[in-house]
Design an enzyme around this catalytic site. Structure first.
Site, short mmCIF file in Angstrom:
data_model
loop_
_atom_site.label_atom_id
_atom_site.label_comp_id
_atom_site.label_asym_id
_atom_site.label_seq_id
_atom_site.Cartn_x
_atom_site.Cartn_y
_atom_site.Cartn_z
N GLU A 287 39.18 94.67 63.21
CA GLU A 287 38.41 94.25 64.39
C GLU A 287 39.27 93.28 65.16
O GLU A 287 39.80 92.35 64.57
CB GLU A 287 37.13 93.51 64.00
CG GLU A 287 36.34 94.09 62.86
CD GLU A 287 35.33 93.06 62.32
OE1 GLU A 287 34.82 92.23 63.10
OE2 GLU A 287 35.07 93.09 61.11
N TYR B 217 32.64 96.21 72.22
CA TYR B 217 31.52 95.36 72.64
C TYR B 217 32.00 93.95 72.94
O TYR B 217 33.21 93.67 72.89
CB TYR B 217 30.43 95.36 71.56
CG TYR B 217 30.74 94.64 70.28
CD1 TYR B 217 31.79 95.02 69.45
CD2 TYR B 217 29.97 93.54 69.87
CE1 TYR B 217 32.06 94.35 68.27
CE2 TYR B 217 30.23 92.87 68.68
CZ TYR B 217 31.28 93.29 67.89
OH TYR B 217 31.54 92.62 66.72
N ASP C 30 31.92 90.21 71.74
CA ASP C 30 31.62 89.36 70.59
C ASP C 30 31.93 87.92 71.00
O ASP C 30 33.07 87.59 71.30
CB ASP C 30 32.47 89.78 69.38
CG ASP C 30 31.91 89.18 68.09
OD1 ASP C 30 30.83 88.56 68.13
OD2 ASP C 30 32.56 89.34 67.04
N GLU D 266 35.72 92.94 72.14
CA GLU D 266 36.16 93.28 70.79
C GLU D 266 36.19 94.78 70.59
O GLU D 266 35.27 95.50 70.99
CB GLU D 266 35.23 92.65 69.73
CG GLU D 266 35.54 93.16 68.32
CD GLU D 266 34.97 92.32 67.19
OE1 GLU D 266 34.81 91.10 67.38
OE2 GLU D 266 34.69 92.91 66.13
N HIS E 117 39.98 90.65 62.39
CA HIS E 117 39.47 90.77 61.02
C HIS E 117 39.85 92.10 60.41
O HIS E 117 40.05 93.10 61.11
CB HIS E 117 37.94 90.61 61.03
CG HIS E 117 37.48 89.28 61.54
ND1 HIS E 117 36.18 89.00 61.85
CD2 HIS E 117 38.18 88.15 61.82
CE1 HIS E 117 36.08 87.75 62.29
NE2 HIS E 117 37.28 87.23 62.29
N ASN F 40 38.67 94.81 57.21
CA ASN F 40 37.56 95.16 56.33
C ASN F 40 38.03 96.15 55.28
O ASN F 40 38.75 97.10 55.61
CB ASN F 40 36.42 95.79 57.13
CG ASN F 40 35.83 94.79 58.12
OD1 ASN F 40 35.26 93.79 57.72
ND2 ASN F 40 36.01 95.05 59.40
N ARG G 38 31.70 95.22 51.33
CA ARG G 38 32.75 95.28 52.34
C ARG G 38 33.41 93.91 52.35
O ARG G 38 32.76 92.91 52.64
CB ARG G 38 32.15 95.57 53.72
CG ARG G 38 33.17 95.47 54.86
CD ARG G 38 32.50 95.67 56.21
NE ARG G 38 31.49 94.67 56.51
CZ ARG G 38 31.52 93.85 57.57
NH1 ARG G 38 32.50 93.92 58.43
NH2 ARG G 38 30.56 92.97 57.78
N HIS H 84 35.29 91.21 54.01
CA HIS H 84 35.53 90.86 55.41
C HIS H 84 36.60 89.77 55.42
O HIS H 84 36.37 88.67 54.95
CB HIS H 84 34.20 90.35 56.00
CG HIS H 84 34.24 90.04 57.46
ND1 HIS H 84 33.93 88.80 57.96
CD2 HIS H 84 34.53 90.80 58.52
CE1 HIS H 84 34.01 88.82 59.27
NE2 HIS H 84 34.38 90.02 59.65
#
Lengths: 64, 504
Positions: free
Chosen positions: B10, B98, B100, B105, B159, B161, B243, B245
């Site tokens: 991300e 979107y 963030d 992001e 980030h 994941n 998950r 993160h």
């Protein structure tokens, strides 16, 4: 495969071929400097002309 | 052991509108998201009025087994509240685009290999560039940056994941990861001009994020940021998976660095899952991550609990050796590729970091900065160097320095421009992202919302009942799994009838 060879200091105790090492390294350094200078010449034209103002104006809100 | 696992990235991009310092960054970010959705069209990006299906999101659940009371949570942790002032879209490549906080992001689709992480991560950069170009055509100049700090106290995340089996205890994962994350930055840091959260001291450091890590383990992502984040939102069968993160990493523009960032981490997770992580415990991980970041010479040693002192390269070598011991005989090509780059970069960093120009972001950036220091006699506090640091990450190749270096062949690339452009539109084939992306491209007008583990359909225009297809298994919904069905059904109604009978 032998995992991560520990490649700390190049083994000077071997003293097989001490002489050529330095000139090769110098040649590499010179070539690298020339490469970077070429790059800088190219970048010069696109760099922000007023660096101080540009840096001052780059303000972001914190995110995650 | 393999690097292959369900994973993704991300990126929150830095955003400015030159000449308009008072522009609201949330509104600017919304413009970017809407511009892309409009430019791409409904078959490549859900209209931004479509929803994100928040039904299963639990950002306040902690992997250690408790839930933060909502009233006690900092407002910025509440990411699952649908704010009409912000825009959201799901793309035909399976990604989410979107707003963030105050950044646009791009959350990549789930992929299975590090090489595909690189491909769909760079596709996100192209999505941003496409949006900026569309806005520029309307006379609105927006600049986007793939970095993580503004040098004035603000940090925003890139980030990672990783899907991890639920049965591995979280504190085991955290203990195995902490020393690795402290050391990993020397392979994959993006480099930064300035020391301290507010660049209080002049200088250069290895990582963008290190100075903003203030805790070892924790739930927060926007304040008191931890090296190991405990957010427990699996977006999948919660009893089967967690998950992981990861918020400690930097945005990277060198393909090799991006490959190594996720590839080495996936391998270390494999070690932890096998109970084979090296026995390393740092005396003070928060101090160590900064000390290592502040030492581009890579000679700084950090203290372990057992009294040893190790450099970052020595810590990484211990992990690499453990990987070697647990590889097994059947090593796939994706794993070989990651190991080849890991070994080459680690060896070159040990000999002379400058050998990693074009492969490691911080080294490449440092080479440019040192070039200017030498040629023009600049001190580290010179604003020209801070400007170069920012301009380094600008996406537009007309001004972005890393983008220009890539265009002139000075960065080693692992995926070509055509592959990247295709990945803006096409989803990865081997995860549920394929189903999600195909729903966007095939049933554009009838997808009302989506999320990582669901697609919400409006079966027929004007009908009231929405139908949710849930995808709690990230490996189901792949192309091999579902393409025959999608090709055979006559439409959404037919698809839903078949999915119900399949699950029944």
């Amino acid at each position: 495969m032998a995992g991560q060879e520990q490649k700390r200091p190049p083994r000077r105790d071997d003293e097989d071929t001490p002489a050529p090492a330095a000139p090769v390294a110098q040649r590499q350094d010179a070539a690298r400097t020339a490469e970077v200078d070429d790059l800088l010449d190219e970048i010069d034209g696109v760099l922000e002309t007023n660096a101080e103002e540009f840096v001052h104006g780059f303000v972001q809100k914190g995110g995650q | 052991m393999s690097v292959r696992r369900v994973m993704g990235t991300e990126t929150e991009y830095g955003i400015t509108r030159p000449g308009d310092p008072r522009a609201n960054p949330v509104a600017l970010s919304g413009l970017v998201v809407r511009a892309y959705a409009t430019e791409a069209g409904p078959q490549r990006a859900l209209p931004t009025g479509s929803g994100w299906d928040y039904a299963d999101e639990t950002p306040l659940r902690d992997a250690r087994g408790f839930e933060v009371a909502r009233a006690l949570a900092d407002i910025s942790q509440l990411t699952d509240v649908d704010d009409p002032a912000t825009a959201n879209s799901v793309l035909s490549n399976g990604a989410r685009l979107y707003v963030d906080h105050a950044h646009p992001e791009y959350s990549s689709p789930e992929v299975l290999t590090p090489r595909d992480v690189v491909r769909w991560d760079r596709a996100g950069d192209e999505v941003m560039l496409t949006a900026a170009a569309a806005l520029a055509a309307q006379g609105d100049q927006i600049r986007l940056y793939k970095n993580n700090v503004d040098g004035k106290g603000a940090s925003y995340g890139t980030h990672e994941n990783y899907l991890v089996p639920r049965e591995v205890p979280f504190l085991t994962i955290a203990a195995g990861l902490l020393p690795f994350f402290v050391a990993r930055q020397v392979l994959v840091g993006a480099g930064r001009v300035g020391l301290g959260q507010f660049s209080e001291q002049p200088g250069f450091q290895v990582s963008q994020r290190a100075d903003y890590m203030e805790a070892e383990i924790g739930l927060e992502t926007t304040l008191k940021r931890p090296i190991v984040n405990t957010r427990d939102e699996p977006h999948a069968f919660g009893e089967k998976y967690r998950r992981l993160h990861v918020i400690v990493g930097d945005a990277t523009l060198c393909d090799v660095a991006t490959l190594l960032k996720v590839g080495t981490t996936s391998l270390v997770l494999g070690l932890i899952e096998a109970g084979a992580a090296p026995a390393l415990e740092l005396a003070d991980p928060v101090a160590a991550i900064r000390a290592i970041s502040h030492d581009p010479g890579l000679t700084r040693q950090v203290a372990l609990q057992d009294g040893r002192d190790l450099t970052a390269l020595e810590i990484l070598a211990a992990y690499r050796e453990a990987v070697e011991n647990h590889l097994g005989t059947d090593v796939d090509d994706d794993t070989r590729e990651v190991l080849r780059h890991w070994d080459a970069v680690a060896a070159d960093l040990g000999e002379d970091p400058m050998r990693c120009v074009g492969r490691v972001d911080w080294v490449t950036k440092l080479a440019v900065l040192e070039g200017y220091r030498r040629r023009d006699g600049l001190e580290w506090g010179d604003p020209r160097l801070a400007a170069i640091d920012i301009q380094w990450s600008e996406l537009d190749p007309a001004r972005g320095l890393a983008a220009r270096m890539r265009a002139s062949g000075r960065l080693e690339t692992l995926v070509g421009p055509d592959e990247v452009r295709e990945a803006m539109v096409v989803p990865p084939e081997d995860t549920r992202a394929w189903f999600r992306g195909q729903c966007v491209s095939r049933y554009a007008g009838q997808v009302r919302a989506a999320s990582w583990d669901s697609v919400v359909f409006e079966p027929a225009p004007g009908t009231r009942g929405l139908r949710r297809v849930q995808l709690p298994e990230p490996l189901r919904g792949s192309r091999a799994d579902i393409e025959p069905l999608l090709d055979s059904v006559s439409g959404v109604d037919d698809l839903l009838a078949h999915l119900v009978s399949r699950d029944g």
